[in-house]
Scaffold this motif. Sequence first.
Motif, PDB file in Angstrom:
ATOM      1  N   LEU A   5      25.954  27.257  -8.365  1.00 32.59           N
ATOM      2  CA  LEU A   5      26.997  26.565  -9.133  1.00 32.59           C
ATOM      3  C   LEU A   5      27.488  25.319  -8.400  1.00 32.59           C
ATOM      4  O   LEU A   5      27.648  24.253  -9.010  1.00 32.59           O
ATOM      5  N   LEU A   6      27.740  25.437  -7.115  1.00 27.77           N
ATOM      6  CA  LEU A   6      28.210  24.288  -6.337  1.00 27.77           C
ATOM      7  C   LEU A   6      27.146  23.193  -6.274  1.00 27.77           C
ATOM      8  O   LEU A   6      27.464  22.001  -6.344  1.00 27.77           O
ATOM      9  N   TYR A   7      25.904  23.584  -6.141  1.00 31.28           N
ATOM     10  CA  TYR A   7      24.804  22.617  -6.156  1.00 31.28           C
ATOM     11  C   TYR A   7      24.778  21.863  -7.487  1.00 31.28           C
ATOM     12  O   TYR A   7      24.688  20.628  -7.521  1.00 31.28           O
ATOM     13  N   LEU A   8      24.874  22.585  -8.589  1.00 24.86           N
ATOM     14  CA  LEU A   8      24.837  21.958  -9.915  1.00 24.86           C
ATOM     15  C   LEU A   8      26.017  21.017 -10.139  1.00 24.86           C
ATOM     16  O   LEU A   8      25.864  19.936 -10.714  1.00 24.86           O
ATOM     17  N   VAL A   9      27.197  21.432  -9.689  1.00 25.00           N
ATOM     18  CA  VAL A   9      28.383  20.576  -9.815  1.00 25.00           C
ATOM     19  C   VAL A   9      28.156  19.246  -9.094  1.00 25.00           C
ATOM     20  O   VAL A   9      28.499  18.183  -9.607  1.00 25.00           O
ATOM     21  N   LYS A  13      27.210  15.628 -11.169  1.00 32.48           N
ATOM     22  CA  LYS A  13      28.480  14.900 -11.240  1.00 32.48           C
ATOM     23  C   LYS A  13      29.321  15.362 -12.427  1.00 32.48           C
ATOM     24  O   LYS A  13      29.683  14.594 -13.306  1.00 32.48           O
ATOM     25  N   THR A  14      29.597  16.643 -12.461  1.00 29.78           N
ATOM     26  CA  THR A  14      30.369  17.236 -13.549  1.00 29.78           C
ATOM     27  C   THR A  14      31.817  16.748 -13.489  1.00 29.78           C
ATOM     28  O   THR A  14      32.261  16.238 -12.467  1.00 29.78           O
ATOM     29  N   PRO A  15      32.548  16.926 -14.572  1.00 28.70           N
ATOM     30  CA  PRO A  15      33.969  16.537 -14.550  1.00 28.70           C
ATOM     31  C   PRO A  15      34.696  17.181 -13.374  1.00 28.70           C
ATOM     32  O   PRO A  15      34.421  18.322 -12.992  1.00 28.70           O
ATOM     33  N   ASP A  16      35.630  16.457 -12.827  1.00 29.94           N
ATOM     34  CA  ASP A  16      36.326  16.840 -11.602  1.00 29.94           C
ATOM     35  C   ASP A  16      37.012  18.206 -11.688  1.00 29.94           C
ATOM     36  O   ASP A  16      37.117  18.916 -10.690  1.00 29.94           O
ATOM     37  N   HIS A  17      37.461  18.594 -12.869  1.00 28.69           N
ATOM     38  CA  HIS A  17      38.197  19.854 -12.967  1.00 28.69           C
ATOM     39  C   HIS A  17      37.349  21.067 -12.605  1.00 28.69           C
ATOM     40  O   HIS A  17      37.876  22.082 -12.164  1.00 28.69           O
ATOM     41  N   TRP A  18      36.032  20.990 -12.767  1.00 27.04           N
ATOM     42  CA  TRP A  18      35.193  22.151 -12.447  1.00 27.04           C
ATOM     43  C   TRP A  18      35.230  22.478 -10.961  1.00 27.04           C
ATOM     44  O   TRP A  18      35.288  23.645 -10.576  1.00 27.04           O
ATOM     45  N   TYR A  19      35.164  21.451 -10.128  1.00 29.34           N
ATOM     46  CA  TYR A  19      35.250  21.635  -8.676  1.00 29.34           C
ATOM     47  C   TYR A  19      36.033  20.440  -8.147  1.00 29.34           C
ATOM     48  O   TYR A  19      35.455  19.423  -7.769  1.00 29.34           O
ATOM     49  N   PRO A  20      37.352  20.546  -8.146  1.00 30.11           N
ATOM     50  CA  PRO A  20      38.232  19.400  -7.921  1.00 30.11           C
ATOM     51  C   PRO A  20      38.002  18.655  -6.606  1.00 30.11           C
ATOM     52  O   PRO A  20      37.720  19.266  -5.571  1.00 30.11           O
ATOM     53  N   SER A  21      38.161  17.354  -6.672  1.00 31.62           N
ATOM     54  CA  SER A  21      38.083  16.544  -5.452  1.00 31.62           C
ATOM     55  C   SER A  21      39.391  16.637  -4.663  1.00 31.62           C
ATOM     56  O   SER A  21      39.394  16.441  -3.449  1.00 31.62           O
ATOM     57  N   ASP A  22      40.495  16.942  -5.346  1.00 26.36           N
ATOM     58  CA  ASP A  22      41.765  17.168  -4.665  1.00 26.36           C
ATOM     59  C   ASP A  22      41.595  18.365  -3.729  1.00 26.36           C
ATOM     60  O   ASP A  22      41.209  19.458  -4.163  1.00 26.36           O
ATOM     61  N   LEU A  23      41.859  18.155  -2.437  1.00 30.02           N
ATOM     62  CA  LEU A  23      41.562  19.191  -1.434  1.00 30.02           C
ATOM     63  C   LEU A  23      42.339  20.484  -1.637  1.00 30.02           C
ATOM     64  O   LEU A  23      41.796  21.565  -1.411  1.00 30.02           O
ATOM     65  N   GLN A  24      43.578  20.421  -2.076  1.00 29.56           N
ATOM     66  CA  GLN A  24      44.339  21.648  -2.287  1.00 29.56           C
ATOM     67  C   GLN A  24      43.795  22.435  -3.474  1.00 29.56           C
ATOM     68  O   GLN A  24      43.679  23.658  -3.405  1.00 29.56           O
ATOM     69  N   LYS A  25      43.452  21.757  -4.533  1.00 30.20           N
ATOM     70  CA  LYS A  25      42.880  22.444  -5.696  1.00 30.20           C
ATOM     71  C   LYS A  25      41.507  23.000  -5.355  1.00 30.20           C
ATOM     72  O   LYS A  25      41.166  24.119  -5.742  1.00 30.20           O
ATOM     73  N   SER A  95      46.321  23.368 -13.738  1.00 33.35           N
ATOM     74  CA  SER A  95      46.448  23.121 -15.172  1.00 33.35           C
ATOM     75  C   SER A  95      45.113  22.964 -15.898  1.00 33.35           C
ATOM     76  O   SER A  95      45.087  22.879 -17.126  1.00 33.35           O
ATOM     77  N   GLU A  96      44.006  22.919 -15.155  1.00 37.69           N
ATOM     78  CA  GLU A  96      42.694  22.766 -15.782  1.00 37.69           C
ATOM     79  C   GLU A  96      41.733  23.858 -15.339  1.00 37.69           C
ATOM     80  O   GLU A  96      41.825  24.369 -14.224  1.00 37.69           O
ATOM     81  N   ILE A  97      40.800  24.165 -16.189  1.00 40.61           N
ATOM     82  CA  ILE A  97      39.771  25.156 -15.882  1.00 40.61           C
ATOM     83  C   ILE A  97      38.915  24.672 -14.709  1.00 40.61           C
ATOM     84  O   ILE A  97      38.706  23.471 -14.523  1.00 40.61           O
TER      85      ILE A  97
END
Length: 154
Positions: A5-9, A13-25, A95-97
Amino acid sequence: SIAILLYLVNKFKTPDHWYPSDLQKRARVDEYLSWQHANIRAKGSKLFLSKVLLALFTGQPLPPEKLELAIEELNVVLKQFEEKFLQDKPFIAGSEISLADLVALVELMQPVCAGYNLFEERPKLMEWRKRVEEAVGKELFQEAHEEIMNAKNL
C-alpha cells in the motif's frame, strides 16, 4: 500488505489524504498501521478463521466457549480502537480518510463476514464505517467484500 500500500501511494502520487505529507497526520496513520497487526487483524481474523474456515475444514462448529473467548478478545481491541484511534474525529488521522481507515475497515469486515456484527452496538464505530464506505464509494465497497461476505455460507 502495508508495504505494498505504501509503495502504491508513493508510486502513483495519490491524493495526500491517503498517506498525509503532514508529519503528525502521517505519524497517526503509521501508528495505526503498526498497531493493527497484533490487535485488530489478529483478533478479527482469529474469529473469522475459527468460526468460518475451521468449521469448513473440520465440519465441526467452534465450541461456544472458544467463540465467546474470541469475541471477548476482539471486543477489547475494538474498545481500544475507538478510544485511541477514532476518539471524536471523523477518521483515524483527522477530517479525511486515510490508508489507516481503509485497512481498519477491511480487517473489521472479517468478523462481520463470519456472522458477528461488531458495529451493531457501537454507534461511533458504525458512523465511522458509514463515512469510510461513502469516501470509498458504496458500490466499490460492496464489490470488494462480495466474496468474503459469502464465506459463511460455504
